[in-house]
Enzyme design. Sequence first.
Site: not given
Ligand SMILES: Cc1ncc(COP(=O)(O)O)c(C=O)c1O
Length: 387
Positions: A50, A103, A175, A200
């Site tokens: 951890r 998101y 992001d 992704k």
């Molecule tokens: C732009 C973006 N950021 C963050 C996330 C969250 O990622 P996770 O599903 O790996 O928690 C997503 C999920 O679709 C996303 O499209």
Amino acid sequence: MGQRPYGSKEESTGAEGAVTQDLTRSTIFAARDAEHFRAQAQGEGEFYPRYGHPNARTFEARMAALEGADGAVCFASGMATLHGVFCGLLQAGDTIACSRDVYGGTGDLLKHDLGRFGIEVRRFDPFSEEETVAAVQPPVKLVHVESPTNPLVRVVDLERVAGAAHAAGALLSVDATFVPPPLQRPLERGADLVVHSATKFLGGHHDVLGGVVSGRHEQLEMLEAFRRRTGAILGPDRAWLLTRSLDTLEVRVRHMCMTAARLASFLDGLRSEGGDIAAVHYPGLSRHPDFEIATRQMLMPGSMLAFEVKHGLEGATAVYDRLQRITRAPSLGGTESVALLPLYSSHAGLTPEERAEAGIADGLIRISVGLEPADELEADLAQALQV
Ligand SMILES: Cc1ncc(COP(=O)(O)O)c(C=O)c1O
């Protein structure tokens, strides 16, 4: 001097001579004696996963090199990473300014959780200079944007937002999940932190959940300490898989981008001929509102595109149901092309008025272009659109 608990670009772990990385699942690391045990507990060598483990550090070191960062800290998912960034760097009484175009899960975290802990949230439109300047003012401590955005693939001018953030004494986190490095490197554009849902493109095969943030030591130390306290580290198997996937990241994404550009041109051609397509959203098209900034800020415009079918949801549903080669599924960035309806997924929680304001038409279909032959994908879209 003990190693850092997260991976930084100066270091990479692994057994001597091993060509590929080892997988270390052990959750305990034995001490030679009391003095060694004391040193381990102080952060020298391995101690307890951890706190950091070899496979996480290898993945983090590779990410740091790709992003041009001091280091990186990986988490169990993209959302765990965003939670780490927001709650690991902010405290009660602080203010965060967040782009309106993020998101849905990020919006939910801001809406339902940050306020409960006394963090004030301001939302702003990053495409409006006026709104950005008005929102990004002291006492804002952190500015968060997503680029490109979901699902209209708008590209935020990161240098402009970084300038506003720094003038206000705030950090900028980006992001960048939609376009991974080396095609987009936000730290070179003034960002202080770059976040990815590794689920992704970094994982790239629709088979691993994870997240990672890269940046400078000052913030990474806080993020790693927060991760240790909250227990949100990525496990060894998933870190191993993600590191393996990074070997093919650039070739995968470049190939996907070329196919996406071809599909976007094909769909835009149908639109201009007056077919059933009302709009095509892809930042590599010269008609896209952010074509110029996309060209300046990214090596390629990515492999995410969206198109709006005429006759609203009914029109989009008919096309969506006829897809054969492209999989009807959420998520993005994998070798399989996937299509989703934002109305039923990412934007289901918005009122019709909010969707209209965000420019999300009922007939919108979003595609994450994968590695299938471009001819087959184009033929699938053609038969689904009945052209
Ligand atoms: C732009 C973006 N950021 C963050 C996330 C969250 O990622 P996770 O599903 O790996 O928690 C997503 C999920 O679709 C996303 O499209």
